[in-house]
Scaffold this motif. Structure first.
Motif, PDB file in Angstrom:
ATOM      1  N   GLN A  57      41.966  34.991  43.625  1.00 21.20           N
ATOM      2  CA  GLN A  57      40.791  34.169  43.975  1.00 21.20           C
ATOM      3  C   GLN A  57      41.158  32.692  44.085  1.00 21.20           C
ATOM      4  OE1 GLN A  57      37.998  35.304  40.877  1.00 21.20           O
ATOM      5  NE2 GLN A  57      36.986  36.804  42.203  1.00 21.20           N
ATOM      6  N   ARG A  58      42.003  32.217  43.176  1.00 23.00           N
ATOM      7  CA  ARG A  58      42.416  30.809  43.222  1.00 23.00           C
ATOM      8  C   ARG A  58      43.233  30.527  44.487  1.00 23.00           C
ATOM      9  NH1 ARG A  58      44.373  30.502  38.323  1.00 23.00           N
ATOM     10  NH2 ARG A  58      46.565  30.724  38.848  1.00 23.00           N
ATOM     11  N   GLY A  59      44.162  31.445  44.808  1.00 20.64           N
ATOM     12  CA  GLY A  59      45.004  31.255  45.990  1.00 20.64           C
ATOM     13  C   GLY A  59      44.213  31.284  47.285  1.00 20.64           C
ATOM     14  N   LEU A  60      43.244  32.206  47.370  1.00 17.93           N
ATOM     15  CA  LEU A  60      42.460  32.324  48.602  1.00 17.93           C
ATOM     16  C   LEU A  60      41.372  31.254  48.690  1.00 17.93           C
ATOM     17  CD1 LEU A  60      42.181  36.210  48.958  1.00 17.93           C
ATOM     18  CD2 LEU A  60      43.771  34.648  50.086  1.00 17.93           C
ATOM     19  N   HIS A  96      53.454  34.135  56.980  1.00 14.59           N
ATOM     20  CA  HIS A  96      52.000  34.139  56.798  1.00 14.59           C
ATOM     21  C   HIS A  96      51.418  35.507  57.148  1.00 14.59           C
ATOM     22  CE1 HIS A  96      52.934  29.844  57.484  1.00 14.59           C
ATOM     23  NE2 HIS A  96      51.905  29.613  56.693  1.00 14.59           N
ATOM     24  N   LEU A  97      50.283  35.808  56.550  1.00 16.80           N
ATOM     25  CA  LEU A  97      49.408  36.884  57.005  1.00 16.80           C
ATOM     26  C   LEU A  97      48.266  36.219  57.760  1.00 16.80           C
ATOM     27  CD1 LEU A  97      49.427  39.062  53.791  1.00 16.80           C
ATOM     28  CD2 LEU A  97      50.048  39.887  56.061  1.00 16.80           C
ATOM     29  N   VAL A  98      48.071  36.607  59.007  1.00 14.05           N
ATOM     30  CA  VAL A  98      47.131  35.900  59.889  1.00 14.05           C
ATOM     31  C   VAL A  98      45.945  36.799  60.206  1.00 14.05           C
ATOM     32  CG1 VAL A  98      46.898  34.677  62.090  1.00 14.05           C
ATOM     33  CG2 VAL A  98      49.098  34.680  60.893  1.00 14.05           C
ATOM     34  N   SER A  99      44.744  36.259  60.028  1.00 14.34           N
ATOM     35  CA  SER A  99      43.529  37.011  60.327  1.00 14.34           C
ATOM     36  C   SER A  99      43.378  37.179  61.847  1.00 14.34           C
ATOM     37  CB  SER A  99      42.308  36.290  59.751  1.00 14.34           C
ATOM     38  OG  SER A  99      41.129  36.994  60.072  1.00 14.34           O
ATOM     39  N   ARG A 100      43.233  38.434  62.290  1.00 15.96           N
ATOM     40  CA  ARG A 100      43.113  38.703  63.733  1.00 15.96           C
ATOM     41  C   ARG A 100      41.709  38.390  64.259  1.00 15.96           C
ATOM     42  NH1 ARG A 100      47.220  42.179  65.718  1.00 15.96           N
ATOM     43  NH2 ARG A 100      48.464  43.236  64.128  1.00 15.96           N
ATOM     44  N   ARG A 101      40.754  38.233  63.344  1.00 15.20           N
ATOM     45  CA  ARG A 101      39.369  37.985  63.780  1.00 15.20           C
ATOM     46  C   ARG A 101      38.616  37.254  62.679  1.00 15.20           C
ATOM     47  NH1 ARG A 101      36.795  42.003  60.827  1.00 15.20           N
ATOM     48  NH2 ARG A 101      37.906  43.991  60.596  1.00 15.20           N
ATOM     49  N   GLU A 102      37.425  36.817  62.996  1.00 15.97           N
ATOM     50  CA  GLU A 102      36.549  36.244  61.963  1.00 15.97           C
ATOM     51  C   GLU A 102      36.089  37.393  61.077  1.00 15.97           C
ATOM     52  OE1 GLU A 102      32.410  33.810  62.048  1.00 15.97           O
ATOM     53  OE2 GLU A 102      33.944  33.187  63.504  1.00 15.97           O
ATOM     54  N   GLN A 103      36.204  37.193  59.763  1.00 14.87           N
ATOM     55  CA  GLN A 103      35.852  38.287  58.857  1.00 14.87           C
ATOM     56  C   GLN A 103      35.602  37.763  57.454  1.00 14.87           C
ATOM     57  OE1 GLN A 103      39.238  40.907  57.823  1.00 14.87           O
ATOM     58  NE2 GLN A 103      40.589  39.527  59.001  1.00 14.87           N
ATOM     59  N   GLN A 104      35.052  38.621  56.611  1.00 15.19           N
ATOM     60  CA  GLN A 104      34.892  38.309  55.185  1.00 15.19           C
ATOM     61  C   GLN A 104      35.552  39.421  54.386  1.00 15.19           C
ATOM     62  OE1 GLN A 104      31.148  37.258  53.542  1.00 15.19           O
ATOM     63  NE2 GLN A 104      31.094  35.329  54.656  1.00 15.19           N
ATOM     64  N   VAL A 105      36.216  39.022  53.307  1.00 16.82           N
ATOM     65  CA  VAL A 105      36.885  39.990  52.440  1.00 16.82           C
ATOM     66  C   VAL A 105      36.332  39.827  51.033  1.00 16.82           C
ATOM     67  CG1 VAL A 105      39.087  40.728  51.452  1.00 16.82           C
ATOM     68  CG2 VAL A 105      38.999  39.971  53.832  1.00 16.82           C
ATOM     69  N   LYS A 106      35.996  40.940  50.412  1.00 11.16           N
ATOM     70  CA  LYS A 106      35.451  40.920  49.052  1.00 11.16           C
ATOM     71  C   LYS A 106      36.608  40.925  48.056  1.00 11.16           C
ATOM     72  CE  LYS A 106      31.796  43.177  46.374  1.00 11.16           C
ATOM     73  NZ  LYS A 106      32.543  43.455  45.144  1.00 11.16           N
ATOM     74  N   VAL A 107      36.670  39.909  47.229  1.00 14.82           N
ATOM     75  CA  VAL A 107      37.716  39.800  46.202  1.00 14.82           C
ATOM     76  C   VAL A 107      36.999  39.578  44.869  1.00 14.82           C
ATOM     77  CG1 VAL A 107      39.776  38.571  45.429  1.00 14.82           C
ATOM     78  CG2 VAL A 107      39.344  38.824  47.873  1.00 14.82           C
ATOM     79  N   GLY A 108      36.851  40.659  44.076  1.00 13.29           N
ATOM     80  CA  GLY A 108      35.998  40.578  42.889  1.00 13.29           C
ATOM     81  C   GLY A 108      34.567  40.362  43.352  1.00 13.29           C
ATOM     82  N   ARG A 109      33.931  39.353  42.777  1.00 15.99           N
ATOM     83  CA  ARG A 109      32.539  39.064  43.174  1.00 15.99           C
ATOM     84  C   ARG A 109      32.449  37.988  44.248  1.00 15.99           C
ATOM     85  NH1 ARG A 109      29.589  39.026  37.204  1.00 15.99           N
ATOM     86  NH2 ARG A 109      29.888  41.247  36.771  1.00 15.99           N
ATOM     87  N   SER A 125      44.598  43.162  35.215  1.00 14.85           N
ATOM     88  CA  SER A 125      43.963  43.020  36.531  1.00 14.85           C
ATOM     89  C   SER A 125      43.036  41.811  36.571  1.00 14.85           C
ATOM     90  CB  SER A 125      43.209  44.289  36.902  1.00 14.85           C
ATOM     91  OG  SER A 125      42.250  44.593  35.914  1.00 14.85           O
ATOM     92  N   SER A 126      42.453  41.433  35.408  1.00 13.29           N
ATOM     93  CA  SER A 126      41.577  40.251  35.395  1.00 13.29           C
ATOM     94  C   SER A 126      42.383  38.993  35.709  1.00 13.29           C
ATOM     95  CB  SER A 126      40.896  40.109  34.030  1.00 13.29           C
ATOM     96  OG  SER A 126      41.878  40.032  33.007  1.00 13.29           O
ATOM     97  N   ASP A 127      43.631  38.900  35.186  1.00 12.45           N
ATOM     98  CA  ASP A 127      44.497  37.751  35.490  1.00 12.45           C
ATOM     99  C   ASP A 127      44.901  37.764  36.953  1.00 12.45           C
ATOM    100  OD1 ASP A 127      44.300  37.304  32.838  1.00 12.45           O
ATOM    101  OD2 ASP A 127      46.411  37.566  32.348  1.00 12.45           O
ATOM    102  N   LEU A 128      45.216  38.956  37.476  1.00  6.37           N
ATOM    103  CA  LEU A 128      45.618  39.093  38.874  1.00  6.37           C
ATOM    104  C   LEU A 128      44.467  38.678  39.784  1.00  6.37           C
ATOM    105  CD1 LEU A 128      47.713  39.946  40.941  1.00  6.37           C
ATOM    106  CD2 LEU A 128      46.969  42.310  40.665  1.00  6.37           C
ATOM    107  N   LEU A 129      43.266  39.113  39.441  1.00 10.57           N
ATOM    108  CA  LEU A 129      42.083  38.738  40.224  1.00 10.57           C
ATOM    109  C   LEU A 129      41.933  37.222  40.278  1.00 10.57           C
ATOM    110  CD1 LEU A 129      39.497  39.573  41.730  1.00 10.57           C
ATOM    111  CD2 LEU A 129      38.346  39.712  39.509  1.00 10.57           C
ATOM    112  N   GLU A 130      42.149  36.580  39.129  1.00  6.34           N
ATOM    113  CA  GLU A 130      42.028  35.118  39.064  1.00  6.34           C
ATOM    114  C   GLU A 130      43.082  34.437  39.946  1.00  6.34           C
ATOM    115  OE1 GLU A 130      42.572  31.701  35.709  1.00  6.34           O
ATOM    116  OE2 GLU A 130      41.785  33.628  35.017  1.00  6.34           O
TER     117      GLU A 130
END
Length: 329
Positions: free
Chosen positions: A26-29, A257-270, A18-23
């Protein structure tokens, strides 16, 4: 005695830590534009949803490929010859493989390579029943990485890598050429590649296939976010994102694509990842080819097209590739 070799890896070894997946996420986003790799679609639920996509009336690809195999499987098997080791990339439910195996003469072994353990296990069980004399050597692995193929039970005349569907189209031209070069190494000097390639056609037909009315493709795409929430503890709100696929005629590909419907923040790890309204995450390409396009792509990998088969409507092709130096003989 069973003709199925045991799986070489334990379940825990098959999935990236999961640590590799998280990386990776995070890199992609953190990239501009944001992107995530399409292999993230294929957890157990994603694999089941993809099977449902293939049943949708708009999804011509599977129907056309099955029609092609119905008409040409015996001819294809003849072109591959006897005593073949058949290695399939991304074997899934192996429906088209069964059509090919029924016509192959004295195959040495079948090696399905699949990243999802459960679909692999299920398809091997079905094939072991249908072909009790055929040695099966399942390999749970990511086919885009170098493979250590199991030792065959006897020496094959040639190794044929089977890559059905239109998965090669999920790679951009540079990555596709690199994957074909890797396959060229794995098939050996006398080997070949039997590969599916979706052909260019009316863009409206292509777009409909990736935007089915029942919404199964949208569910499949959004499942990627559900998987990330489960596996790395992110907090994507699925209803805050929408599926979008459109055909780019200049690039000759579907872009999903996955398109954000609104302004938002998503928590991905820290990390908190900000999204603007209508900001997109690129999750998949699906390239479409003319026969000339595909021949040029294979040439970049040191391969040559030896045979081409198409369905009656010429919407889809299966092509047999050999080393460029062998085709000249």
């Amino acid at each position: 005695m069973s003709s199925v070799q045991p799986f070489g890896l334990s379940d825990d070894d098959r999935r990236p830590p999961s640590s590799d997946l998280l990386e990776v996420v995070q890199r992609g986003l953190g990239a501009r534009p944001k992107r995530l790799p399409s292999w993230l679609f294929y957890d157990e639920r994603g694999s089941a949803l993809f099977e449902r996509i293939c049943e949708q009336p708009e999804y011509y690809l599977t129907r056309c490929e099955i029609a092609l195999m119905d008409e040409h499987a015996a001819d294809i098997a003849g072109a591959l010859g006897s005593d073949v080791r058949l290695v399939e990339y991304g074997s899934g439910n192996a429906h088209k493989t069964r059509m090919l195996l029924e016509h192959l003469r004295a195959p040495v072994t079948y090696v399905p390579v699949e990243i999802s353990p459960e679909p692999l296990r299920q398809s091997v069980e079905r094939l072991a029943t249908a072909f009790p004399q055929l040695p099966l050597q399942p390999l749970c692995a990511d086919f885009s990485k170098p493979l250590r193929l199991p030792i065959p039970p006897r020496a094959p005349r040639r190794t044929v890598l089977y890559f059905p569907g239109s998965t090669i189209g999920n790679f951009d031209n540079r990555s596709a050429a690199a994957l074909l070069r890797k396959m060229r190494n794995e098939m050996g000097d006398a080997g070949g590649i039997l590969i599916g390639a979706d052909l260019k056609k009316d863009p409206a037909l292509i777009e409909a296939a990736y935007n089915d009315r029942a919404g199964v493709t949208a569910e499949f795409t959004l499942n990627m976010l559900a998987r990330l929430n489960r596996e790395i503890g992110s907090n994507f709100e699925l209803s805050a994102f929408a599926h979008r696929s459109h055909y780019n005629p200049m690039a000759g590909r579907i872009e999903t694509h996955l398109v954000s419907r609104r302004e938002q923040q998503v928590k991905v790890g820290r990390v908190n990842v900000p999204f603007r309204t209508d900001e997109a995450i690129q999750v998949e390409y699906s390239c479409k080819y003319s026969l000339e396009d595909f021949a040029a792509l294979t040439a970049r990998a040191g391969l040559a097209v030896q045979r081409v088969w198409t369905d009656p409507q010429r919407m889809f092709s299966v092509q047999y590739l050999v080393r460029a130096s062998m085709s000249a003989r």
